[in-house]
Design an enzyme around this catalytic site. Structure first.
Site, short mmCIF file in Angstrom:
data_model
loop_
_atom_site.label_atom_id
_atom_site.label_comp_id
_atom_site.label_asym_id
_atom_site.label_seq_id
_atom_site.Cartn_x
_atom_site.Cartn_y
_atom_site.Cartn_z
N GLU A 316 0.81 -1.21 0.00
CA GLU A 316 0.00 0.00 0.00
C GLU A 316 0.85 1.27 0.00
O GLU A 316 0.56 2.23 -0.74
CB GLU A 316 -0.91 0.00 1.23
CG GLU A 316 -1.81 1.21 1.35
CD GLU A 316 -2.55 1.26 2.67
OE1 GLU A 316 -3.60 1.91 2.73
OE2 GLU A 316 -2.04 0.66 3.66
N TYR A 317 1.90 1.30 0.81
CA TYR A 317 2.73 2.51 0.91
C TYR A 317 3.45 2.79 -0.40
O TYR A 317 3.53 3.93 -0.85
CB TYR A 317 3.73 2.35 2.05
CG TYR A 317 4.62 3.56 2.25
CD1 TYR A 317 4.09 4.77 2.70
CD2 TYR A 317 5.98 3.49 1.96
CE1 TYR A 317 4.91 5.89 2.87
CE2 TYR A 317 6.80 4.61 2.13
CZ TYR A 317 6.25 5.79 2.59
OH TYR A 317 7.05 6.90 2.75
N LYS A 413 19.70 -14.04 -13.40
CA LYS A 413 19.79 -15.20 -12.50
C LYS A 413 18.95 -16.37 -12.99
O LYS A 413 19.03 -17.47 -12.44
CB LYS A 413 19.39 -14.78 -11.09
CG LYS A 413 20.37 -13.79 -10.46
CD LYS A 413 19.93 -13.32 -9.10
CE LYS A 413 20.97 -12.39 -8.49
NZ LYS A 413 21.18 -11.16 -9.25
N ASN A 451 21.70 -6.82 -12.29
CA ASN A 451 21.39 -5.93 -11.17
C ASN A 451 21.19 -4.50 -11.65
O ASN A 451 21.86 -4.05 -12.57
CB ASN A 451 22.55 -5.96 -10.15
CG ASN A 451 22.79 -7.36 -9.62
OD1 ASN A 451 22.11 -7.84 -8.75
ND2 ASN A 451 23.79 -8.04 -10.19
N SER A 456 16.09 -1.03 -4.45
CA SER A 456 15.92 -1.28 -3.01
C SER A 456 16.82 -2.40 -2.50
O SER A 456 17.19 -2.43 -1.35
CB SER A 456 14.45 -1.61 -2.73
OG SER A 456 14.04 -2.72 -3.51
N VAL A 459 23.45 -2.96 -3.63
CA VAL A 459 24.49 -2.74 -2.62
C VAL A 459 24.78 -1.25 -2.43
O VAL A 459 25.28 -0.85 -1.39
CB VAL A 459 25.79 -3.47 -3.01
CG1 VAL A 459 25.60 -4.96 -2.99
CG2 VAL A 459 26.32 -2.99 -4.35
#
Length: 630
Positions: A316-317, A413, A451, A456, A459
């Protein structure tokens, strides 16, 4: 002593304007008196009706001109040199008014008096304003940390002016590599050559260097950052011109260097025809819209003028944040785009179908997934439910709703995976490939990349947080390397790949050269004005600790390619031919996997992933929390 003055400057604007006008009236009259007294050599001057009329006309003209030039709207403490030019202009007009009025009224004012008056009036009217400006400049400068500005171009000039008016930093000097600019004075700051840094550092002891250069290539910026990284102070930068122009950032929002500055990755400008092909005037749905990739897809999409943007998000946020950002952008750019914020899980097929049908979705970008390798390794069932079955249900909802294009955001990956996350993403690709071969009218596309910098789970924000806390910076292994891509570049390439795709294609993105994570950590420590601490007796600031590889983690990520890779019309996008299953075979596997997940049979789940053409090669252990406890 200064308390009455300070309290006066905190009074209401109207009060301050009235006081300023009253002072100017007195100053003009006094300047007239002094001018006549100097010309006549007497302290007493003849003062009849003619002189009164001339004085009144001169005062009125001067006050009106001051008002027209905005000098009563200007804040005295922020006045700069151009305002003095306005005062001089107003006084010249005032002197002309004095000369003309004295001529017509036949007053006892000599012809040379207007010239003498002009010089005295500039002093009486301008000096108090300059003194107020100097006082407040010194008052607000006190206690502000010193900073240097690198770059004496347009951005540097704007930054210098903004900082001089602000209350956070005090700029003391500017640096530039262009010798033609050296020696110039910009808003009271002298421009020095960058070779003079040591002298300036010892003289002013600045706390940081602000990089104010936005008009150079990525390669040039990287070389500049490499040079500055050896300087013993923190380096930060101003926002990009694009962020300032769009209203996303202001010039004074000083921030840490972008991750692109750390690695200097050159990106290819997007092809606008491909960017718009599946978006312009269409209804778009983004699953996982609040995530790192999902939110950037949203930003790129709204710039291409879609009709509807449907944000689908479980958190939700995160949904609230991305919706608010997009609404602000639409308001700022005055576009007419309908933004729909929808809560929900990709495992709820009926919810997805209802949304797609209601808003007549044309293109779906499926970014919703669990991507953190160790967390998925410890929570196998939920990872598989979300990544595999969530993709299946979203894809079938798209087929049932008449969606034209469906783009899956995959990962490197998924190439010969050693962990459950990678295997689940490869299985999701197999699902879409099987559906594409089943005769679907929906065009299914899969896009793999490595990557993304600044996400979020990246690294970079982790290292930055650890450095700000004083360390240690944690690296899993001294030799671990990863391929990196910038989030905006990844989102742009995903959109372009979806535009050139034929049904069932797997695309892989060119990730350039791999980056050693240890080198990245050391670079970030340097650019934040600190040094690496090696051993207990070292005088360095930040220690680097090695924590060991995590479950399912590779030391070296493989190149972002599958088998039989061929190029496409875009230099950064390639397509790979992969092993796949027919839909009946795939459906049988999914049903078997569903039953194993329902029974929480983790051994059987692993066996299914192994026998399906995912290329899955686990380390041998099952790390799931429930399995370990049992």
């Amino acid at each position: 002593m200064f308390q009455p003055i300070l309290s006066l400057f905190s009074a209401k604007r109207v009060t301050k304007r009235v006081i300023t006008v009253l002072y100017d009236i007195l100053a003009i009259n006094f300047a007239l008196y002094v001018a006549i007294a100097l010309r006549t050599g007497r302290l007493t001057i003849p003062f009849g009706p003619e002189e009164v009329t001339s004085f009144v006309v001169t005062v009125l003209v001067t006050i009106v001109v001051f008002a027209k030039l905005g000098l009563y709207r200007a804040v005295l403490r922020y006045m700069i040199v151009p305002a003095l030019g306005h005062i001089a202009l107003a006084v010249i007009l005032s002197a002309f008014a004095l000369a003309i009025s004295s001529f017509y009224t036949h007053s006892y004012i000599h012809r040379s008096v207007p010239a003498i008056y002009a010089g005295i009036a500039v002093l009486f009217l301008g000096a108090p304003r300059v003194l107020v400006r100097m006082y407040f400049d010194r008052f607000y400068r006190k206690g502000k940390p010193h900073v240097l500005i690198y770059g004496a171009g347009a951005t540097g000039r704007d930054l210098a002016y903004a900082l001089r008016q602000g209350s956070e930093y005090h700029p003391v000097a500017m640096l530039d590599d262009d010798k033609k600019k050296c020696g110039n004075i910009i808003y009271g700051l002298k421009v020095y050559h960058s070779s003079e840094f040591e002298k300036l550092n010892g003289l002013y002891q600045p706390v940081k260097l602000l990089l104010a250069i936005n008009n150079i290539s990525t390669g040039e910026r990287l070389r500049l950052v490499n040079k500055l990284s050896s300087w013993p102070l923190e380096i930060q930068s101003v926002p990009s011109v694009e962020d300032i122009a769009s209203g996303k950032s202001s010039l004074t929002e000083i921030k840490d260097l972008e991750v692109s500055d750390l690695l200097g990755r050159d990106s290819v400008e997007p092809q606008e025809s491909l960017m718009k092909a599946c978006i312009e005037s269409k209804a778009i749905m983004i699953t996982g819209a609040g995530g790192s990739i999902g939110s950037e897809l949203c930003r790129q999409i709204v710039r291409r003028k879609p009709k509807v943007v449907l944000l689908f998000e479980l958190n939700e946020y995160n949904l609230y944040n991305i919706e608010r950002e997009l609404q602000q952008y639409i308001k700022f750019t005055k576009q007419e785009i309908k933004i729909i914020a929808a809560l929900g899980s990709v495992q709820h097929k009926k919810r997805l179908e209802n949304l797609m049908l209601t808003y007549e979705i044309d293109t779906v970008y499926h970014a919703a997934a669990y991507k953190h390798v160790p967390i998925v390794e410890h929570n196998t069932i939920e990872g598989i439910r979300n990544n595999i079955f969530g993709t299946w249900f979203t894809a079938e909802a798209a087929m049932n709703s008449g969606v034209s294009n469906f783009v899956l955001i995959s990962t490197d990956k998924a190439v010969r995976p050693t962990n459950v996350m990678g295997a689940s993403k490869r299985m999701a690709e197999l699902v879409l490939q099987a559906l594409a071969d089943s005769g679907s009218n929906t065009n299914f596309t899969m896009v793999r990349f490595g990557n993304v910098l600044g996400s979020s789970g990246s690294v970079v924000p982790l290292f930055r947080e650890q450095i700000k806390k004083g360390g240690p910076v944690t690296v899993t292994h001294p030799d671990i390397t990863r391929y990196f891509m910038l989030i905006p570049e990844a989102a742009q390439l995903v959109i372009q790949a979806g535009a050139i795709a034929h049904n069932g294609q797997v695309f892989v993105l060119d990730m350039s050269e791999p980056v050693k994570i240890l080198d990245l950590a050391k670079r970030m420590i340097q650019l934040m004005g600190l040094s690496e601490k090696v051993g207990e007796d070292c005088d360095g600031d930040i220690e680097i600790k090695f924590t060991g590889l995590r479950p399912g983690e590779k030391l070296y990520e493989e190149l972002l390619i599958g088998e039989n890779v061929t190029g496409t019309e875009h230099p950064k996008i390639m397509t790979a031919q992969e092993d796949k299953l027919s839909w009946p075979e795939m459906e049988s596997v999914l049903n078997e996997l569903d039953e194993a997940c329902h029974q929480t049979d983790l051994v059987k789940v692993r066996d299914i992933l192994l026998k399906t053409p995912t290329g899955y090669v686990p380390e041998g252990n099952i790390y799931d929390h429930l399995y370990k406890e049992a």
